[in-house]
Design an enzyme around this catalytic site. Structure first.
Site, PDB file in Angstrom:
ATOM      1  N   GLN A 195      62.269   1.854 -29.098  1.00 47.74           N
ATOM      2  CA  GLN A 195      62.447   2.440 -30.414  1.00 47.74           C
ATOM      3  C   GLN A 195      63.795   2.026 -31.003  1.00 47.74           C
ATOM      4  OE1 GLN A 195      60.445   4.900 -32.091  1.00 47.74           O
ATOM      5  NE2 GLN A 195      58.846   5.236 -30.565  1.00 47.74           N
ATOM      6  N   CYS A 241      66.518   5.896 -29.149  1.00 49.85           N
ATOM      7  CA  CYS A 241      65.348   5.513 -28.351  1.00 49.85           C
ATOM      8  C   CYS A 241      64.137   6.414 -28.640  1.00 49.85           C
ATOM      9  CB  CYS A 241      65.668   5.530 -26.865  1.00 49.85           C
ATOM     10  SG  CYS A 241      67.130   4.546 -26.460  1.00 49.85           S
TER      11      CYS A 241
END
Length: 210
Positions: free
Chosen positions: A72, A167
């Site tokens: 991410q 993340c």
């Protein structure tokens, strides 16, 4: 078997370095030596392939760049060690999970050099200290050739992490080496130790395959 080439690139812009990684990976042959690039990036948020817009809370004046690595959103900036691993894992005789474990083990061993007790999580790649994340991983593999790699927070401005869900985890606390060590340590000392740990493990795997 060819030696691993290590390059120290200094402070570089993310997008230019990303293009260099792509070109290297696309043009390499079966004889091309593996390379490890150690560097720092100018401030930038990067969105991995799984990145969701809602995890970018308030990027402000820091650019956001889409990346084809796994994972991410994360932040890169001066004082964070970025290590790109340009490896032929088929030639090394390892799979993706083995490589992730090798990277995590190398970071954990490097931090242990300064008595920092760190650990990995099986369900959330990266390295943690008391639940706080100190290093992030994001890899891409094409035809058994890896690129992208790891980011280890050493001595940086941590404020930009508050502008994202790091993340993809809301409320995930981030930390850095200078906040965890008992004695002062320099960026270069940590970079040298992590390089040593990575090369030791990669060479051990290469020798076991030869």
């Amino acid at each position: 078997m060819t030696e691993i080439v290590v390059r120290h690139l200094g402070l570089v812009e993310y997008e230019a370095c990303y293009q260099q990684m792509l070109e290297f990976t696309q043009s390499r042959t079966a004889e091309t030596a593996d390379e490890i690039w150690l560097l720092q990036h100018s401030p930038v948020f990067t969105q991995g392939q799984a990145g969701k817009a809602e995890h970018l809370l308030m990027p402000g004046d820091i650019p956001v760049v889409q990346s084809d690595r796994g994972g991410q959103v994360t932040y890169h900036g001066p004082g964070q060690l970025v290590v790109y691993l340009l490896l032929d894992i088929r030639r090394l005789g390892m799979g993706p999970r083995q490589l992730v474990s090798l990277i995590e083990d190398s970071i954990i061993a490097a931090l242990a050099h300064w008595q920092v007790e760190a650990f990995a999580k099986p369900d959330a790649p990266g390295v943690y200290v008391d639940g706080r994340k100190i290093a992030s991983l994001g890899l891409r593999i094409r035809n058994a050739k890896t690129f992208h790699g790891l980011a280890l927070n050493i001595d940086m401005n941590m404020e930009p992490f508050l502008r994202i869900n790091p993340c993809g985890y809301a409320g995930l606390q981030m930390t850095q080496v200078c906040s965890e060590v008992r004695e002062p340590v320099t960026f270069d000392q940590v970079a040298d130790e992590l390089q040593k740990q990575l090369l030791s493990r990669l060479r051990s795997d290469r020798e076991s395959q030869s």
